[in-house]
Design a protein around this motif. Structure first.
Motif, PDB file in Angstrom:
ATOM      1  N   LYS A 107       0.591  -1.105  -0.330  1.00 25.43           N
ATOM      2  CA  LYS A 107      -0.123   0.366   0.292  1.00 25.43           C
ATOM      3  C   LYS A 107       0.972   1.406   0.064  1.00 25.43           C
ATOM      4  O   LYS A 107       0.556   2.072  -0.903  1.00 25.43           O
ATOM      5  N   THR A 108       2.111   1.143   1.355  1.00 25.23           N
ATOM      6  CA  THR A 108       2.854   2.074   0.728  1.00 25.23           C
ATOM      7  C   THR A 108       3.598   2.335   0.118  1.00 25.23           C
ATOM      8  O   THR A 108       4.135   4.206  -0.843  1.00 25.23           O
ATOM      9  N   LYS A 109       3.735   2.110  -0.949  1.00 24.38           N
ATOM     10  CA  LYS A 109       4.405   1.416  -2.657  1.00 24.38           C
ATOM     11  C   LYS A 109       3.672   2.420  -3.422  1.00 24.38           C
ATOM     12  O   LYS A 109       3.618   2.776  -4.633  1.00 24.38           O
ATOM     13  N   LEU A 110       2.248   1.813  -3.588  1.00 18.67           N
ATOM     14  CA  LEU A 110       1.231   2.562  -4.344  1.00 18.67           C
ATOM     15  C   LEU A 110       0.425   3.545  -4.642  1.00 18.67           C
ATOM     16  O   LEU A 110       0.429   3.892  -5.323  1.00 18.67           O
ATOM     17  N   ARG A 111       0.485   4.110  -2.760  1.00 21.91           N
ATOM     18  CA  ARG A 111      -0.101   5.599  -3.047  1.00 21.91           C
ATOM     19  C   ARG A 111       0.399   6.447  -4.110  1.00 21.91           C
ATOM     20  O   ARG A 111      -0.260   6.798  -4.562  1.00 21.91           O
ATOM     21  N   PRO A 112       1.538   6.695  -3.232  1.00 21.28           N
ATOM     22  CA  PRO A 112       2.079   8.187  -4.677  1.00 21.28           C
ATOM     23  C   PRO A 112       2.036   7.348  -5.898  1.00 21.28           C
ATOM     24  O   PRO A 112       2.109   8.115  -7.547  1.00 21.28           O
ATOM     25  N   LEU A 113       1.855   6.161  -6.646  1.00 18.11           N
ATOM     26  CA  LEU A 113       2.387   5.981  -7.959  1.00 18.11           C
ATOM     27  C   LEU A 113       0.445   6.341  -8.654  1.00 18.11           C
ATOM     28  O   LEU A 113       0.262   6.426  -9.612  1.00 18.11           O
ATOM     29  N   VAL A 114      -0.576   5.491  -7.469  1.00 22.20           N
ATOM     30  CA  VAL A 114      -1.790   6.379  -8.048  1.00 22.20           C
ATOM     31  C   VAL A 114      -1.966   7.140  -8.090  1.00 22.20           C
ATOM     32  O   VAL A 114      -3.070   7.596  -9.272  1.00 22.20           O
ATOM     33  N   GLU A 115      -1.364   8.714  -7.432  1.00 24.71           N
ATOM     34  CA  GLU A 115      -2.333   9.748  -6.755  1.00 24.71           C
ATOM     35  C   GLU A 115      -1.621  10.249  -8.361  1.00 24.71           C
ATOM     36  O   GLU A 115      -2.363  11.126  -9.298  1.00 24.71           O
TER      37      GLU A 115
END
Length: 300
Positions: A107-115
């Protein structure tokens, strides 16, 4: 008189049970580094095996699944290290706690990518909030976030080929040639359906954080997202069944693994070279033997 039991072969080969020696006492969370070197080596091995099995088989396990994963991982670590470490509740907890850590890390790695990829914007302005809500609705409808091409006049295209999926797989499992995707290719090649369902669920969780128009932290827990995970897994299974004649999903998952491995910089996994002797070589060797010339003349 009672006959003395003869030692069996299994008794002789059975490794001596080793008890973990705790060297550091504290009131905080249990840590592998609090134990002796032998225990640390064993625990490092079992944790790696457990995390790989978790992602490949049951990323959001119930207690029974969690225990089964731990059992299998402990047996494999024993084989790999040659150490028969006694399993205690404390050591077992250190291992199983890694499940929540894996999900949290994803989740931590995904959050900035999704944004960044989907264009969410942190702002208190009404227009930005309205736009963020609209993006959420567009992405979640029909799991549009999993498609390479979002809906247009030609319809959606590229299911499970959204660049974000490969990007997070590379970031999570294939950072370098020593990462889990490379080390545990026996579990992660081709990329497993449960792991892919976990990725889709984590993406959905990151999108959900923008549901109100401003980002609000939503924990990526089993309690909150097991239902979504199971839904994604069933969707993948239904997709595989519908396209099994063409083996579409296995091909997608193999490509996810292979692209990830290339990203890691690791050499491709190749089968051992088969060593064979041709009929001509055999015939020549027989003739040399009959002629007494199987070795070179010592005078040469």
């Amino acid at each position: 008189m009672k006959r003395r039991r003869e030692s069996s072969k299994e008794d002789v080969l059975e490794p001596t049970v080793v008890k973990a020696q705790k060297l550091v006492e504290h009131e905080g969370c249990l840590r592998t580094r609090d134990y002796d070197d032998v225990t640390q080596e064993f625990m490092t091995t079992v944790i790696g095996e457990y995390c790989a099995r978790l992602c490949a088989e049951a990323p959001m396990p119930d207690h029974i699944m969690e225990t089964n994963l731990l059992d299998a991982s402990w047996v494999q670590a024993r084989k790999a290290t040659g150490v028969n470490l006694a399993r205690t509740p404390q050591l077992a907890k250190i291992v199983t706690n890694r499940g929540s850590q894996v999900r949290g890390q994803l989740k931590t790695k995904l959050r900035p990518l999704v944004e960044a990829i989907f264009g969410f914007h942190s702002s208190q302005s009404k227009s930005a909030i309205k736009k963020n809500r609209s993006i959420v609705e567009g992405l979640k409808g029909g799991t549009n976030f999993a498609f390479k091409v979002l809906p247009d006049e030609d319809g959606r295209r590229g299911f499970l080929k959204a660049p974000l999926i490969q990007k997070i797989i590379n970031t999570m499992w294939f950072v370098n040639k020593h990462d889990d995707g490379v080390r545990f290719h026996n579990h992660l090649k081709p990329f497993p359906y449960p792991a892919l369902a976990l990725v889709l669920t984590a993406i959905e969780c990151c999108i959900d954080e923008w549901m109100t128009g401003t980002r609000t932290d939503i924990p990526f827990t089993i309690q909150e997202y097991r239902g979504a995970y199971e839904s994604h897994l069933k969707c993948l299974q239904a997709f595989e069944e519908a396209t099994k004649t063409y083996a579409v999903l296995p091909a997608i998952c193999m490509r996810l693994y292979e692209v990830g491995r290339v990203h890691s910089g690791a050499a491709p996994v190749s089968a051992p070279m088969e060593v064979t002797v041709s009929a001509r070589v055999i015939a020549t060797a027989i003739k040399e033997h009959e002629d007494g010339s199987t070795t070179e003349d010592e005078s040469d």
